[in-house]
Design an enzyme around this catalytic site. Structure first.
Site, mmCIF file in Angstrom:
data_model
loop_
_atom_site.group_PDB
_atom_site.id
_atom_site.type_symbol
_atom_site.label_atom_id
_atom_site.label_comp_id
_atom_site.label_asym_id
_atom_site.label_seq_id
_atom_site.Cartn_x
_atom_site.Cartn_y
_atom_site.Cartn_z
ATOM 1 N N ASP A 181 0.870 -1.170 0.000
ATOM 2 C CA ASP A 181 0.000 0.000 0.000
ATOM 3 C C ASP A 181 0.913 1.229 0.000
ATOM 4 O OD1 ASP A 181 -2.298 1.669 0.366
ATOM 5 O OD2 ASP A 181 -1.846 1.738 2.508
ATOM 6 N N ASP A 183 -0.207 5.035 1.004
ATOM 7 C CA ASP A 183 -0.472 6.004 2.075
ATOM 8 C C ASP A 183 -0.391 5.335 3.449
ATOM 9 O OD1 ASP A 183 -1.042 7.345 -0.216
ATOM 10 O OD2 ASP A 183 -2.934 8.190 0.458
#
Length: 398
Positions: A181, A183
């Site tokens: 991922d 963020d």
């Protein structure tokens, strides 16, 4: 000469498991200093301002003080026996594992184990790998629930550490694909919140983001709602943001080490493509997938819409991307690894051979196969592959 874990597994014998124990060196616990041990003060010195030692009381505000005493916590033992994974800590861990074998068949109740100190050294190790068998009876305690058992949870709190369990197979040590991922994982910000600051709606967007990452809202619907609030933001906002993006400590070294091992690396982000592409360039990632925004070429601002020509990178799409990337390179899912922190990462974490919730939201930590909160930095993830600090240093120097 051999010991139990050197002997090849016999057909029908229970699988071996590997537990990686991480000591929380970022927050070692220390005993409170007794008043009699305080340095002697001269009669002329002013009295110090009274202070409450951090962690010794639930609050310093009388108004917030609980009406009932809190439930008793386990006695913290690391400050008594060493701020590292001590021999007594290991003994306690093995005793905890042994207690979980009570429902095993009589022939499967003798626990055998071996351990390796991975980092930084054998004297005061911060990361230790324990190989053991047999595992608890899966009818009583399935593999995926072992680390969620109250006995393991109590051990972690007593010794200020975290335990990650994996099957002891060749695929644990030799993975070939890792997806991240973006963020709050590879970078420390939520990009959409930073973009929203340009039009003064950061607080409003951040609230929706937090609820979406906690799994309280449908991701696709919440993304559209947040993107709509970005209408009027300058189209070059991502160029302005790049100097302010903080890459998570250890992420560069982690990606460099994995690339040295021949990994394919990808970022699968619910954020936006311009920054995902930039981050891929910074970290040497092979693939970047994120959401695409529409901009008005006349006003040079964002329209507040997502480009319909590209799918929304939600939880299901992240999982699909992981599967397609692995299939495209003929990599079994057992040889894949996924790292994320939000509710939209849960499906890919469960699908990968190793899915790690990285300093994640509570819901993610409860559902992910593994969670890591006490790492010194992101490079600590390589210890889950069985590498030692010496081997990691060799990879980074190559």
């Amino acid at each position: 000469m051999s010991h139990t874990n050197c002997i090849p597994k016999v057909q029908g014998q229970s699988a071996r498991l590997v537990a990686t124990i991480f000591y929380n060196s970022l927050a070692p616990r220390h005993p409170h200093i007794h008043p009699d041990q305080s340095p002697q003060a001269k009669p002329t010195e002013p009295l110090p301002v009274p202070e409450i030692a951090e962690g010794s009381a639930p609050t310093t505000s009388i108004a917030d003080y609980p009406l009932e005493p809190p439930a008793p916590e386990p006695e913290p033992l690391d400050h008594l026996y060493g701020a590292y994974v001590s021999q007594l800590c290991l003994t306690h861990f093995l005793a905890t594992l042994d207690s979980l074998l009570i429902h095993n068949h009589a022939s499967e109740r003798r626990l055998t184990s071996s351990h390796r100190c991975l980092s930084p050294d054998p004297v005061k190790p911060r990361v230790v790998e324990v190989t053991f068998n047999p595992p608890p009876n899966p009818e009583y305690l399935p593999f995926e629930l072992i680390t969620k058992h109250e006995s393991i949870y109590k051990f972690e709190r007593e010794w200020n550490c975290e335990v990650i369990l994996q099957q002891s197979t060749v695929f644990r040590r030799h993975k070939r694909l890792c997806v991240f991922d973006m963020d709050s994982t590879l970078i420390q910000q939520e990009v959409i919140d930073e973009v929203a600051a340009f039009v003064g709606v950061k607080d409003k967007v951040a609230e929706i983001t937090e609820r979406a990452m906690n799994g309280e809202l449908d991701f696709a619907a919440s993304l559209k709602a947040r993107v709509a609030l970005l209408k009027g933001v300058p189209s070059d906002v991502f160029e302005r943001l790049k100097p302010h993006i903080v890459i998570t400590p250890g992420a560069r070294e982690l990606c460099k080490a994995l690339k040295r091992l021949g990994y394919t690396l990808a970022v699968l982000s619910g954020g936006f493509q311009p920054l995902a592409d930039w981050l891929a360039g910074e970290l040497g990632l092979d693939h970047a997938f994120a959401n695409h925004l529409v901009s008005d070429p006349e006003t040079k601002t964002l329209t507040g819409e997502l480009n319909p020509d590209y799918p929304i990178v939600d939880s299901q799409h992240k999982r699909n991307l992981l599967i397609s990337l692995a299939a495209g390179k003929d990599i079994p899912l057992q040889q894949t690894m996924a790292v994320g922190d939000g509710a939209n990462d849960i499906p890919m974490l469960k699908t990968a051979g190793l899915g790690v919730a990285w300093k994640a939201k509570s819901k993610v930590q409860m559902e992910a196969p593994a969670r890591l909160n006490v790492a010194e930095n992101m490079l600590d993830l390589v210890y889950l592959l069985g590498l030692t600090k010496h081997e990691v240093d060799e990879l980074l120097q190559a």
